[in-house]
Design a protein around this motif. Sequence first.
Motif, short mmCIF file in Angstrom:
data_model
loop_
_atom_site.label_atom_id
_atom_site.label_comp_id
_atom_site.label_asym_id
_atom_site.label_seq_id
_atom_site.Cartn_x
_atom_site.Cartn_y
_atom_site.Cartn_z
N MET A 1 0.84 -1.15 -0.19
CA MET A 1 -0.10 0.01 0.03
C MET A 1 0.74 1.11 -0.08
O MET A 1 1.74 1.51 0.54
N ARG A 2 0.55 2.08 -0.32
CA ARG A 2 1.40 3.78 -0.72
C ARG A 2 1.41 4.05 0.13
O ARG A 2 -0.26 4.62 0.99
N ARG A 3 2.09 4.62 0.68
CA ARG A 3 2.12 6.09 1.88
C ARG A 3 1.90 7.06 1.53
O ARG A 3 2.70 8.29 0.56
N GLY A 4 1.10 7.79 2.02
CA GLY A 4 1.14 9.38 1.54
C GLY A 4 2.24 10.21 1.52
O GLY A 4 3.16 9.91 2.28
N ARG A 5 2.21 11.89 1.34
CA ARG A 5 3.93 12.25 1.82
C ARG A 5 3.00 13.40 2.71
O ARG A 5 3.46 13.38 3.54
N PHE A 6 2.17 12.99 3.10
CA PHE A 6 1.45 13.98 4.47
C PHE A 6 0.82 12.83 6.17
O PHE A 6 1.02 11.32 5.62
N THR A 7 2.02 12.86 6.86
CA THR A 7 1.39 12.25 8.02
C THR A 7 0.04 12.56 8.29
O THR A 7 -0.26 13.77 8.38
N GLU A 8 -0.64 11.31 9.64
CA GLU A 8 -1.39 11.91 10.34
C GLU A 8 -2.12 13.33 10.62
O GLU A 8 -2.70 14.05 10.76
N ASP A 9 -0.78 13.95 11.61
CA ASP A 9 -0.15 15.09 12.33
C ASP A 9 -1.09 16.12 11.23
O ASP A 9 -1.67 17.03 11.53
N GLN A 10 -0.45 16.13 9.99
CA GLN A 10 -0.32 17.02 9.66
C GLN A 10 -2.14 16.83 8.47
O GLN A 10 -2.18 18.35 8.62
N ILE A 11 -2.44 15.79 8.38
CA ILE A 11 -3.91 16.20 7.94
C ILE A 11 -4.60 16.59 8.50
O ILE A 11 -5.84 17.68 8.20
N ILE A 12 -4.66 16.51 10.03
CA ILE A 12 -5.21 16.88 10.76
C ILE A 12 -5.75 17.93 10.86
O ILE A 12 -6.17 19.72 11.06
N GLY A 13 -3.37 18.69 11.05
CA GLY A 13 -3.21 20.07 11.57
C GLY A 13 -4.51 20.65 10.29
O GLY A 13 -5.19 21.57 10.46
N VAL A 14 -3.96 20.84 8.66
CA VAL A 14 -4.68 20.69 7.73
C VAL A 14 -6.31 21.58 8.42
O VAL A 14 -7.17 22.23 7.96
N LEU A 15 -6.69 20.05 8.27
CA LEU A 15 -8.32 20.26 8.88
C LEU A 15 -8.97 20.93 9.80
O LEU A 15 -9.82 21.54 9.85
N ARG A 16 -7.63 21.23 10.52
CA ARG A 16 -7.94 22.16 11.90
C ARG A 16 -8.18 23.97 11.27
O ARG A 16 -8.61 25.17 11.73
N GLU A 17 -7.10 23.81 10.75
CA GLU A 17 -6.53 25.29 9.36
C GLU A 17 -8.32 25.64 8.78
O GLU A 17 -9.11 26.76 8.60
N HIS A 18 -8.73 24.39 8.17
CA HIS A 18 -10.36 24.81 7.47
C HIS A 18 -10.96 24.90 8.40
O HIS A 18 -11.97 25.86 7.87
N GLU A 19 -11.52 24.23 9.51
CA GLU A 19 -11.89 25.03 10.93
C GLU A 19 -12.27 26.15 11.11
O GLU A 19 -12.66 26.94 11.71
N ALA A 20 -10.57 26.92 11.37
CA ALA A 20 -10.74 27.80 11.86
C ALA A 20 -11.05 29.02 10.76
O ALA A 20 -11.04 30.33 11.16
N GLY A 21 -11.44 28.29 9.62
CA GLY A 21 -12.13 29.72 9.04
C GLY A 21 -11.69 29.52 7.02
O GLY A 21 -11.21 30.67 6.49
N VAL A 22 -9.94 29.09 6.97
CA VAL A 22 -9.54 29.03 6.03
C VAL A 22 -10.33 29.04 4.51
O VAL A 22 -10.91 27.63 4.94
N LYS A 23 -10.45 28.97 3.95
CA LYS A 23 -10.86 28.81 2.23
C LYS A 23 -10.52 27.18 1.94
O LYS A 23 -9.04 27.40 1.94
N THR A 24 -11.19 26.37 1.51
CA THR A 24 -10.84 25.36 0.72
C THR A 24 -9.57 25.66 0.11
O THR A 24 -8.41 24.90 -0.25
N ALA A 25 -10.35 26.45 -0.87
CA ALA A 25 -9.47 26.86 -1.74
C ALA A 25 -8.48 26.51 -1.75
O ALA A 25 -6.66 26.32 -1.89
N ASP A 26 -8.10 27.88 -0.99
CA ASP A 26 -5.87 28.24 -0.32
C ASP A 26 -5.69 27.74 0.23
O ASP A 26 -4.15 26.99 -0.26
#
Length: 87
Positions: free
Chosen positions: A1-26
Motif C-alpha cells: 500500500m502506498r504511503r502518502g506524503r502527509f502524516t496524520e498529524d499534518q492532515i489533522i492540522g490542515v483540517l483544523r486550519e479549515h475549521e478556523a475559517g481558511v477557504k478550501t481553495a487556499d
Amino acid sequence: MRRGRFTEDQIIGVLREHEAGVKTADLCRKHGISDATFYNWKSKYGGMTVSEAARLRALEDENRQLKKLLAESMLDVSALKDLLGKN
C-alpha cells in the motif's frame, strides 16, 4: 500500500486550519493537494484528534492482519477438504 506524503498529524492540522475559517481553495493551494484529497481527508479524519487518528490506524492494521489470517485458514481448510475428498 502506498504511503502518502502527509502524516496524520499534518492532515489533522490542515483540517483544523479549515475549521478556523481558511477557504478550501487556499488550503489546497498552500499545501499542494487537490480538492478531492482534502474532502477525502475530511470524510476520514474530520473531527478527530491526533490520538484518535493513531488509534484508527492501529485498528485498521489489526483488521488487515485478521483478514489475512482468516483468508489463509480458509485456504488451508479448502485444501484439506479437497485432499480428503479425493482419498
